[in-house]
Structures are given as C-alpha cells and as structure tokens.
Design a protein around this motif. Structure first.
Motif, PDB file in Angstrom:
ATOM      1  N   LEU A   1       0.743  -1.120  -0.057  1.00  9.28           N
ATOM      2  CA  LEU A   1      -0.109  -0.308  -0.087  1.00  9.28           C
ATOM      3  C   LEU A   1       1.040   1.500  -0.058  1.00  9.28           C
ATOM      4  CD1 LEU A   1      -2.778  -1.337   2.801  1.00  9.28           C
ATOM      5  CD2 LEU A   1      -2.900  -1.335   0.210  1.00  9.28           C
ATOM      6  N   VAL A   2       0.338   2.675  -0.521  1.00  7.46           N
ATOM      7  CA  VAL A   2       1.509   3.045  -0.897  1.00  7.46           C
ATOM      8  C   VAL A   2       0.268   4.284  -0.127  1.00  7.46           C
ATOM      9  CG1 VAL A   2       2.110   5.462  -2.400  1.00  7.46           C
ATOM     10  CG2 VAL A   2       2.071   3.051  -3.136  1.00  7.46           C
ATOM     11  N   GLN A   3       1.172   5.244   1.213  1.00  9.02           N
ATOM     12  CA  GLN A   3       0.288   6.420   1.738  1.00  9.02           C
ATOM     13  C   GLN A   3       1.302   7.498   1.832  1.00  9.02           C
ATOM     14  OE1 GLN A   3      -0.057   6.277   5.789  1.00  9.02           O
ATOM     15  NE2 GLN A   3      -2.093   4.474   5.188  1.00  9.02           N
ATOM     16  N   SER A   4       0.562   8.339   0.928  1.00 13.89           N
ATOM     17  CA  SER A   4       1.566  10.170   0.286  1.00 13.89           C
ATOM     18  C   SER A   4       1.592  11.410   0.879  1.00 13.89           C
ATOM     19  CB  SER A   4       2.488   9.745  -0.978  1.00 13.89           C
ATOM     20  OG  SER A   4       2.958  10.901  -1.127  1.00 13.89           O
ATOM     21  N   ALA A   5       1.666  12.454   1.439  1.00 13.77           N
ATOM     22  CA  ALA A   5       1.615  13.553   2.057  1.00 13.77           C
ATOM     23  C   ALA A   5       2.389  14.544   1.251  1.00 13.77           C
ATOM     24  CB  ALA A   5       1.121  13.130   3.495  1.00 13.77           C
ATOM     25  N   ILE A   6       2.072  16.276   1.303  1.00 10.86           N
ATOM     26  CA  ILE A   6       2.535  17.571   0.909  1.00 10.86           C
ATOM     27  C   ILE A   6       3.293  16.708   2.194  1.00 10.86           C
ATOM     28  CG2 ILE A   6       2.809  19.181   0.262  1.00 10.86           C
ATOM     29  CD1 ILE A   6       0.061  18.675  -1.219  1.00 10.86           C
ATOM     30  N   GLY A   7       4.785  17.544   1.998  1.00  7.09           N
ATOM     31  CA  GLY A   7       5.701  18.065   3.076  1.00  7.09           C
ATOM     32  C   GLY A   7       5.890  16.851   4.294  1.00  7.09           C
ATOM     33  N   GLN A   8       5.511  15.858   3.909  1.00  5.35           N
ATOM     34  CA  GLN A   8       5.121  14.283   4.992  1.00  5.35           C
ATOM     35  C   GLN A   8       5.866  13.633   4.257  1.00  5.35           C
ATOM     36  OE1 GLN A   8       1.918  13.597   6.709  1.00  5.35           O
ATOM     37  NE2 GLN A   8       1.637  15.588   7.582  1.00  5.35           N
ATOM     38  N   GLY A   9       6.196  13.009   3.295  1.00  2.00           N
ATOM     39  CA  GLY A   9       6.727  12.627   2.782  1.00  2.00           C
ATOM     40  C   GLY A   9       5.605  10.362   2.207  1.00  2.00           C
ATOM     41  N   SER A  10       6.709   9.854   2.066  1.00  2.00           N
ATOM     42  CA  SER A  10       5.689   8.796   1.634  1.00  2.00           C
ATOM     43  C   SER A  10       6.070   7.726   2.392  1.00  2.00           C
ATOM     44  CB  SER A  10       5.943   8.346  -0.090  1.00  2.00           C
ATOM     45  OG  SER A  10       5.865   9.267  -0.536  1.00  2.00           O
ATOM     46  N   GLU A  11       4.824   6.777   2.431  1.00  2.00           N
ATOM     47  CA  GLU A  11       5.022   5.231   2.891  1.00  2.00           C
ATOM     48  C   GLU A  11       4.801   4.191   2.456  1.00  2.00           C
ATOM     49  OE1 GLU A  11       3.815   4.331   7.809  1.00  2.00           O
ATOM     50  OE2 GLU A  11       2.965   5.407   6.619  1.00  2.00           O
ATOM     51  N   LEU A  12       5.237   2.477   2.541  1.00  5.29           N
ATOM     52  CA  LEU A  12       4.991   2.417   1.737  1.00  5.29           C
ATOM     53  C   LEU A  12       4.936   1.223   2.072  1.00  5.29           C
ATOM     54  CD1 LEU A  12       6.600   4.165  -0.886  1.00  5.29           C
ATOM     55  CD2 LEU A  12       6.302   1.677  -1.955  1.00  5.29           C
ATOM     56  N   ILE A  13       3.713  -0.063   2.699  1.00  2.00           N
ATOM     57  CA  ILE A  13       3.984  -0.211   3.729  1.00  2.00           C
ATOM     58  C   ILE A  13       3.397  -2.123   3.200  1.00  2.00           C
ATOM     59  CG2 ILE A  13       2.172  -1.292   5.303  1.00  2.00           C
ATOM     60  CD1 ILE A  13       0.763   1.468   5.396  1.00  2.00           C
ATOM     61  N   VAL A  14       4.026  -3.006   3.104  1.00  2.00           N
ATOM     62  CA  VAL A  14       4.280  -4.332   2.876  1.00  2.00           C
ATOM     63  C   VAL A  14       3.609  -5.173   3.709  1.00  2.00           C
ATOM     64  CG1 VAL A  14       5.576  -6.248   2.570  1.00  2.00           C
ATOM     65  CG2 VAL A  14       5.919  -4.765   1.959  1.00  2.00           C
ATOM     66  N   ARG A  15       2.301  -5.701   3.155  1.00  2.00           N
ATOM     67  CA  ARG A  15       1.145  -6.353   4.104  1.00  2.00           C
ATOM     68  C   ARG A  15       1.092  -7.911   3.626  1.00  2.00           C
ATOM     69  NH1 ARG A  15      -4.128  -3.802   4.665  1.00  2.00           N
ATOM     70  NH2 ARG A  15      -4.085  -5.327   6.605  1.00  2.00           N
ATOM     71  N   LEU A  16       1.581  -8.931   4.253  1.00  7.57           N
ATOM     72  CA  LEU A  16       1.308 -10.475   4.248  1.00  7.57           C
ATOM     73  C   LEU A  16       0.672 -10.508   5.354  1.00  7.57           C
ATOM     74  CD1 LEU A  16       5.324 -10.047   3.607  1.00  7.57           C
ATOM     75  CD2 LEU A  16       3.982 -10.565   2.370  1.00  7.57           C
ATOM     76  N   PRO A  17      -0.001 -12.524   4.658  1.00  8.58           N
ATOM     77  CA  PRO A  17      -0.989 -13.050   5.758  1.00  8.58           C
ATOM     78  C   PRO A  17      -0.078 -13.598   6.878  1.00  8.58           C
ATOM     79  CG  PRO A  17      -1.188 -13.904   3.408  1.00  8.58           C
ATOM     80  CD  PRO A  17      -0.143 -12.086   3.723  1.00  8.58           C
ATOM     81  N   LEU A  18      -0.798 -14.192   7.533  1.00  6.16           N
ATOM     82  CA  LEU A  18       0.176 -14.557   8.939  1.00  6.16           C
ATOM     83  C   LEU A  18       0.189 -15.849   8.609  1.00  6.16           C
ATOM     84  CD1 LEU A  18      -1.192 -13.089  12.429  1.00  6.16           C
ATOM     85  CD2 LEU A  18       1.106 -12.942  11.355  1.00  6.16           C
ATOM     86  N   LYS A  19      -0.483 -16.567   7.771  1.00  4.22           N
ATOM     87  CA  LYS A  19      -0.708 -18.508   7.093  1.00  4.22           C
ATOM     88  C   LYS A  19      -1.006 -18.375   5.826  1.00  4.22           C
ATOM     89  CE  LYS A  19      -1.797 -20.390  11.650  1.00  4.22           C
ATOM     90  NZ  LYS A  19      -2.660 -21.306  11.792  1.00  4.22           N
TER      91      LYS A  19
END
Length: 70
Positions: free
Chosen positions: A52-70
C-alpha cells in the motif's frame, strides 16, 4: 530549497510498473533501473500479500507491505 518528498497522486498508480521512474531526471547512470518496487510487489503477491502507498505533501511517502500470517 526543500524537495517535495511525496509521490504525486498521478504517479502513484504507475510506481509499481517495471522501469517507471517518478523523477524524469533519473537514469541508470544516476541511480535506479525502475525495477525495485515492481520486484517488491511481485514478491509480496507471491506470498498472497500486497503493498500500500500513503503519501502526504511535506511529510513524505510510506509504503506498507502486508503479508498474511498463514
């Protein structure tokens, strides 16, 4: 001059495309082949996950890797 640290909303759908570079001035000689996020997404999908990508002006970007537990 402070650089904008976010990924523009119009670029976000394409950042996982192979060889796509957000910064037009980058090349293989100056760094990056445009493959990193495409490879990361392929690995995540092989494990039934996503990025997932989250990006905000002046704060930068965050990429979140989501994997299932099983």
């Amino acid at each position: 001059m402070m650089q904008d640290l976010r990924i523009a909303s119009e670029d976000q759908p394409r950042i996982f495309d192979r060889f796509y570079r957000v910064s037009r001035d980058r090349s293989r000689q100056t760094g990056g082949a445009g493959l990193g996020l495409a490879i990361a997404l392929a690995i995540a999908k092989q494990h039934n996950g996503n990025i997932l990508v989250q990006s905000a002006i002046g704060q930068g970007s965050e990429l979140i890797v989501r994997l299932p537990l099983k």
